[in-house]
Scaffold this motif. Structure first.
Motif, PDB file in Angstrom:
ATOM      1  N   GLY A 131      11.304   4.059  -0.750  1.00 28.02           N
ATOM      2  CA  GLY A 131      10.111   4.153  -1.574  1.00 28.02           C
ATOM      3  C   GLY A 131      10.314   4.874  -2.881  1.00 28.02           C
ATOM      4  N   THR A 132      11.551   4.983  -3.326  1.00 25.08           N
ATOM      5  CA  THR A 132      11.830   5.720  -4.556  1.00 25.08           C
ATOM      6  C   THR A 132      12.463   4.872  -5.640  1.00 25.08           C
ATOM      7  N   ASP A 133      12.757   3.621  -5.355  1.00 23.34           N
ATOM      8  CA  ASP A 133      13.465   2.810  -6.332  1.00 23.34           C
ATOM      9  C   ASP A 133      13.079   1.344  -6.172  1.00 23.34           C
ATOM     10  N   LEU A 134      13.465   0.534  -7.143  1.00 21.77           N
ATOM     11  CA  LEU A 134      13.243  -0.899  -7.097  1.00 21.77           C
ATOM     12  C   LEU A 134      14.584  -1.602  -6.974  1.00 21.77           C
TER      13      LEU A 134
ATOM     14  N   PHE B  80       0.385  -7.008  -5.694  1.00 24.51           N
ATOM     15  CA  PHE B  80       0.133  -5.884  -4.787  1.00 24.51           C
ATOM     16  C   PHE B  80      -0.544  -6.393  -3.523  1.00 24.51           C
ATOM     17  N   GLY B  81       0.040  -6.065  -2.374  1.00 26.10           N
ATOM     18  CA  GLY B  81      -0.524  -6.442  -1.084  1.00 26.10           C
ATOM     19  C   GLY B  81      -1.316  -5.307  -0.473  1.00 26.10           C
TER      20      GLY B  81
ATOM     21  N   ASP C  77       0.811  -1.218   0.000  1.00 24.26           N
ATOM     22  CA  ASP C  77       0.000   0.000   0.000  1.00 24.26           C
ATOM     23  C   ASP C  77       0.846   1.269   0.000  1.00 24.26           C
ATOM     24  N   ARG C  78       1.868   1.274   0.824  1.00 25.61           N
ATOM     25  CA  ARG C  78       2.681   2.487   0.978  1.00 25.61           C
ATOM     26  C   ARG C  78       3.463   2.827  -0.281  1.00 25.61           C
ATOM     27  N   ASP C  79       3.587   1.867  -1.222  1.00 24.25           N
ATOM     28  CA  ASP C  79       4.352   2.108  -2.444  1.00 24.25           C
ATOM     29  C   ASP C  79       3.490   2.616  -3.586  1.00 24.25           C
ATOM     30  N   ALA C  80       2.177   2.600  -3.418  1.00 26.07           N
ATOM     31  CA  ALA C  80       1.277   2.856  -4.540  1.00 26.07           C
ATOM     32  C   ALA C  80       1.331   4.294  -5.032  1.00 26.07           C
TER      33      ALA C  80
ATOM     34  N   THR D   1      -5.072   3.603  -7.058  1.00 26.73           N
ATOM     35  CA  THR D   1      -4.145   4.704  -7.344  1.00 26.73           C
ATOM     36  C   THR D   1      -2.996   4.227  -8.207  1.00 26.73           C
ATOM     37  N   MET D   2      -2.454   3.039  -7.870  1.00 28.04           N
ATOM     38  CA  MET D   2      -1.335   2.507  -8.637  1.00 28.04           C
ATOM     39  C   MET D   2      -1.771   2.124 -10.048  1.00 28.04           C
TER      40      MET D   2
END
Length: 199
Positions: free
Chosen positions: A187-190, A101-102, A76-79, A113-114
């Motif tokens: 939360g800015t990269d993979l 997505f969890g 959720d926090r990454d969406a 949103t995502m």
């Protein structure tokens, strides 16, 4: 220096035997250099491991090789992070991408949103949401997933946050993913958490 000026001032004059005055200087205080400790270990600065550089090269240079099945695992926090959505969009252009997505709550569906963000960045892709409740229900989603992938669509598998790891592992195994990515702590990269060994 102030301490040099003080140390070089003349001391009070002292009379000689003939009555004349003589002066003497106070020697400047100088600190002798201390020898280095013989038992101290030298400081070693190491380069990052070569494998780390290779992983980053593989992640950044996805267009250099053939098509890769990539599974991206999000929460959720990454969406809502634009940087994450931008990375996913870049992956979807060059790779065969599948997102797991969890969701922590159905009351606040952050997956919408995502999905909306991905659709805006990928106008030529058909982003399709799939709901998988928990592990062990493979017969319910395998057929649907096959149809989505065969049609060239981008599947977003939505599951409960508590089952995220199990569902992501099962789906990654089923589609024979070449690599699995997670979102970094900032939360800015993979970053890559697993890659299929080359034969």
């Amino acid at each position: 220096m102030i301490w040099q000026r003080i140390s070089q001032r003349r001391a009070p004059a002292t009379p000689h035997g003939d009555g004349s005055l003589a002066t003497r200087r106070i020697p400047a205080c100088r600190q002798e250099p201390r020898p280095l400790a013989t038992g101290a270990a030298p400081i070693v600065v190491r380069e990052p491991e070569a494998t780390w550089w290779q992983v980053q090269a593989d992640l950044d240079g996805w267009a250099s090789g053939g098509a890769t099945m990539t599974v991206a695992v999000l929460e959720d926090r990454d969406a809502g992070h634009d940087a994450v959505l931008a990375h996913l969009a870049r992956l979807a252009v060059a790779d065969e991408l599948l997102v797991v997505f969890g969701a922590t709550s159905c009351a606040h569906p952050a997956q919408h949103t995502m999905i909306t963000g991905l659709r805006g960045r990928l106008p030529r892709h058909d982003v399709v949401a799939m709901h998988v409740r928990h592990r062990g229900t493979a017969s319910h989603w395998q057929t649907t997933l096959d149809l989505v992938l065969d049609a060239g669509r981008l599947p977003v598998v939505v599951t409960a946050a508590a089952a995220l790891q199990d569902v992501a592992a099962e789906i990654s195994s089923y589609v024979r993913a070449d690599r699995v990515l997670r979102v970094s702590g900032t939360g800015t990269d993979l970053y890559q958490v697993w890659r299929r060994p080359e034969r």
